[in-house]
Design a protein around this motif. Structure first.
Motif: not given
Length: 283
Positions: A91-114
């Motif tokens: 079998x070809x062994x790859x991630x069953x799901x793409x990595x999440x990479x812990x992204x910000x959700x829309x609107x969270x940039x303000x929290x990041x810099x606050x």
């Protein structure tokens, strides 16, 4: 053959490093739905091998670990039966799901810099959010890599991943944040774009990592420097499409860019511009 099989199984629990391969065999057999005994081992089929790999990947096991179990089971099977027919089509062994990479959700940039009082940390976060640079690219960038254009814009020329040359527009907010940290006067061309300290030492990827991780409490979930790059690419996809995102991310294949898209584009707010939340840093 049965005695040899039982002796091998008995050695799985010895705990030595040399038995690491052996310890993966029972887990692989269990995932295949086959009992870890000789009778069950004889039932191993190509379909069972593929099913075992799929179940392990879906359970979150890393592809490298699944590959280890596959290799160990194949080697053990061959030692008993002198053929590898169940493993003829691996079998070809790859991630069953793409990595999440812990992204910000829309609107969270303000929290990041606050509440970020450090001029250096604020410059790092703004650069990662607005430019989508990799941590290694940010660390290597110097003031001499920036070139002013006739229209007043600034272009950064740097070496990207795998030694590939890259050119990218630099937002004025990023330059202002870097200048605020650099202090008064024109920085030397050889000086780091964002220095590690007031002495002008170069940033490391670990410095960038710790700056981003320190903002997890404010955001409310895990984030990483590469997660901010994925956030940037997701935003570009939402605004101008995936082909332009591929160009800005400097990906050769559009399939690579598709793995970075983490937002439901039908539920995004009308404007995702981050410029409004980039307030003046505290001195």
């Amino acid at each position: 053959m049965r005695d040899r099989f039982q002796a091998w199984l008995a050695g799985f629990t010895s705990g030595g490093t040399k038995d690491r391969y052996g310890r993966e065999v029972p887990r692989f057999l269990t995932a295949a739905g086959i009992p870890a005994n000789l009778a069950g081992f004889e039932l191993l089929t190509p379909e069972a091998v593929h099913a075992a790999a799929t179940r392990l990947l879906e359970a979150g096991v890393q592809p490298a670990t699944v590959r280890l179990g596959l290799a160990a089971t194949r080697r053990f099977f061959f030692s008993l039966f002198k053929h590898k027919r169940p493993f003829a089509d691996p079998p070809r062994l790859k991630h069953a799901k793409p990595p999440a990479w812990n992204v910000l959700n829309p609107g969270e940039h303000g929290c990041l810099l606050e509440g970020v009082d450090s001029l250096r940390d604020r410059a790092i976060l703004i650069a990662l959010c607005l430019q989508g640079w990799r941590a290694s690219e940010l660390c290597a960038l110097k003031w001499g890599d920036l070139t002013a254009q006739a229209d007043g814009s600034v272009i950064a020329s740097f070496i990207g991943k795998q030694g590939k040359p890259a050119r990218q527009y630099v937002f004025p907010q990023v330059i202002d944040a870097a200048r605020a940290w650099a202090g008064e006067g024109l920085p030397r061309a050889s000086a780091p774009f964002i220095a590690k300290d007031e002495a002008g030492h170069r940033l490391t990827r670990f410095d960038v990592y710790h700056v981003v991780k320190a903002r997890e409490a404010a955001v409310g979930h895990k984030i990483t420097p590469h997660g901010l790059r994925a956030t940037y690419i997701s935003e570009v996809i939402a605004k101008v499409g995936i082909e332009r995102a591929r160009q800005l991310a400097r990906h050769e294949s559009i399939s690579t860019t598709q793995r970075y898209s983490r937002w439901n584009l039908t539920q995004l707010p009308e404007s995702l511009a981050m410029l409004a939340i980039l307030r003046e840093p505290k001195r």
